[in-house]
Write a protein that holds these residues in place. Structure first.
Motif, PDB file in Angstrom:
ATOM      1  N   PHE A  17       0.818  -1.215   0.000  1.00  0.00           N
ATOM      2  CA  PHE A  17       0.000   0.000   0.000  1.00  0.00           C
ATOM      3  C   PHE A  17       0.852   1.265   0.000  1.00  0.00           C
ATOM      4  O   PHE A  17       0.481   2.287  -0.579  1.00  0.00           O
ATOM      5  CB  PHE A  17      -0.942   0.005   1.225  1.00  0.00           C
ATOM      6  CG  PHE A  17      -0.270   0.379   2.513  1.00  0.00           C
ATOM      7  CD1 PHE A  17      -0.215   1.698   2.939  1.00  0.00           C
ATOM      8  CD2 PHE A  17       0.310  -0.601   3.334  1.00  0.00           C
ATOM      9  CE1 PHE A  17       0.398   2.044   4.134  1.00  0.00           C
ATOM     10  CE2 PHE A  17       0.923  -0.265   4.522  1.00  0.00           C
ATOM     11  CZ  PHE A  17       0.969   1.056   4.925  1.00  0.00           C
ATOM     12  N   TYR A  18       2.028   1.212   0.645  1.00  0.00           N
ATOM     13  CA  TYR A  18       2.856   2.413   0.743  1.00  0.00           C
ATOM     14  C   TYR A  18       3.505   2.759  -0.604  1.00  0.00           C
ATOM     15  O   TYR A  18       3.807   3.932  -0.866  1.00  0.00           O
ATOM     16  CB  TYR A  18       3.915   2.283   1.839  1.00  0.00           C
ATOM     17  CG  TYR A  18       4.733   1.003   1.799  1.00  0.00           C
ATOM     18  CD1 TYR A  18       5.903   0.919   1.057  1.00  0.00           C
ATOM     19  CD2 TYR A  18       4.334  -0.117   2.532  1.00  0.00           C
ATOM     20  CE1 TYR A  18       6.654  -0.249   1.019  1.00  0.00           C
ATOM     21  CE2 TYR A  18       5.070  -1.288   2.500  1.00  0.00           C
ATOM     22  CZ  TYR A  18       6.230  -1.349   1.742  1.00  0.00           C
ATOM     23  OH  TYR A  18       6.976  -2.517   1.709  1.00  0.00           O
ATOM     24  N   GLU A  35       0.693   4.512  -2.426  1.00  0.00           N
ATOM     25  CA  GLU A  35       0.617   5.894  -1.952  1.00  0.00           C
ATOM     26  C   GLU A  35       1.722   6.738  -2.580  1.00  0.00           C
ATOM     27  O   GLU A  35       1.491   7.888  -2.980  1.00  0.00           O
ATOM     28  CB  GLU A  35       0.743   5.937  -0.426  1.00  0.00           C
ATOM     29  CG  GLU A  35      -0.477   5.409   0.307  1.00  0.00           C
ATOM     30  CD  GLU A  35      -0.314   5.518   1.815  1.00  0.00           C
ATOM     31  OE1 GLU A  35       0.752   6.006   2.273  1.00  0.00           O
ATOM     32  OE2 GLU A  35      -1.246   5.122   2.537  1.00  0.00           O
TER      33      GLU A  35
END
Length: 379
Positions: free
Chosen positions: A23-24, A27
């Motif tokens: 997920f990072y 992002e």
């Protein structure tokens, strides 16, 4: 701003890659995309991250079964020794090449991987924010990794470039060759038909590279409505999605006028096709791809040189060198080329070695003269 089919394809590939990423990283990509980092760069970075995460799994540093589950806490705990081992692996890994052969990565690809990781770690340690307002972590191991690049003087770099660019006379001869001589070299009827159809378009592209110094990607993205023939200006999209306006030389404007006069009738390019340079595919106009533009530049320059062709970037170099030779200053050239750093532009001030060679010739002549005088004088 409208996007070419290639740009849309790149964005689709980015979205596909993101489905496998933590997920990072998702992002990070969303953030950098908003900040204007080019889709090309983001896609290349994603390929680098995939390779890095897969290496973590193979080395047993990441216990996650899939890449998306690798936590950022693992990156926070990475040791400098681990990163150096990965960089060593990048340099030594053999990768598939043509005809069942292998090769090792060049320095440029290794450095791209390092830049990609530095960018990701900087984002995670400086730009992220938890519910408490803190970054995901603060220990940036990539800040300890130093890029060692080969040192070259500006003069040396200029000499390497000047050996593969067109000089002032060659620029004129090249465009004349494409306009008046190239067709006679073609032997097949199909080749002659295609050249006859595309002659004005191709000349406009070649002349634009040599008459403005714009980049390949900028050329492919030009919109017809952004071309001001009267003022000899074109609005373009630079790196980082920056909007800019570039001046164009008379000869290139003349070739653009010729192309625009046949664009709609020959390519069926209505106002619904916003991009300036198009091709006819399946009976309809489609934007000319970067690869197609690159191929046509290589084709014509190879025919002109009767040998190896040149890239659009070499035509950009040719324009820049000619700009300096004709008295243009470095600040004007920086703006014309769209450089963000004037040090990059300063390279072209070393491209013309005529004055330098004249000085050396005079020195040689004077030294020879002194030797002659000494040899003639009595002992």
């Amino acid at each position: 701003m409208a996007m070419t089919p290639e740009e849309l394809q790149i964005l689709q590939r980015i979205e596909t890659q993101l489905t496998t990423m933590p997920f990072y990283v998702v992002e990070y990509v969303r953030s950098k995309k908003r900040a204007g980092l080019s889709p090309d760069t983001l896609l290349q970075y994603l390929y680098r991250y995939q390779h890095f995460f897969q290496w973590l799994q193979r080395e047993g540093l990441a216990q996650s079964s899939d890449l998306a589950s690798i936590p950022y806490t693992l990156l926070a705990e990475m040791k400098k020794h681990d990163m150096e081992l990965y960089i060593e692996y990048l340099r030594e890994e053999t990768i598939p090449y043509e005809k069942e052969t292998t090769k090792k990565r060049g320095d440029a690809v290794v450095n791209l991987s390092i830049h990609a990781l530095k960018s990701l770690f900087n984002y995670l340690t400086k730009e992220t924010e938890t519910e408490d307002g803190e970054s995901y972590f603060y220990r940036n191991v990539m800040s300890k990794i130093v890029l060692h690049t080969k040192k070259e003087t500006a003069s040396r770099r200029a000499q390497k470039i000047s050996s593969v660019i067109l000089n002032e006379q060659e620029i004129h001869e090249f465009l004349h060759f494409v306009e008046h001589e190239y067709e006679a070299m073609l032997t097949s009827g199909i080749s002659k038909q295609r050249f006859s159809r595309d002659k004005e378009r191709d000349l406009a592209i070649l002349s634009l590279f040599l008459g403005s110094g714009i980049r390949l990607g900028e050329t492919a993205r030009i919109l017809t409505k952004k071309v001001n023939l009267k003022k000899q200006l074109i609005d373009i999209k630079r790196k980082g999605a920056k909007e800019d306006t570039v001046g164009v030389m008379d000869q290139a404007i003349g070739h653009l006028k010729s192309y625009l006069s046949i664009r709609e009738s020959r390519y069926k390019a209505s106002n619904e096709v916003p991009f300036l340079f198009v091709t006819l595919y399946g009976g309809a106009a489609r934007p000319l791809s970067r690869r197609s533009i690159e191929n046509l530049v290589n084709k014509y320059t190879a025919a002109f040189a009767q040998g190896e062709g040149m890239s659009p970037h070499k035509l950009r170099h040719s324009f820049a060198a000619d700009f300096i030779r004709n008295g243009g200053n470095i600040v004007l050239l920086r703006d014309q080329l769209g450089h963000s750093n004037i040090e990059t532009t300063s390279l072209y001030t070393n491209l013309s070695n005529k004055d330098n060679q004249q000085v050396l010739n005079r020195m040689e002549k004077n030294r020879t003269k002194q030797l002659d005088i000494r040899s003639e004088s009595p002992n």
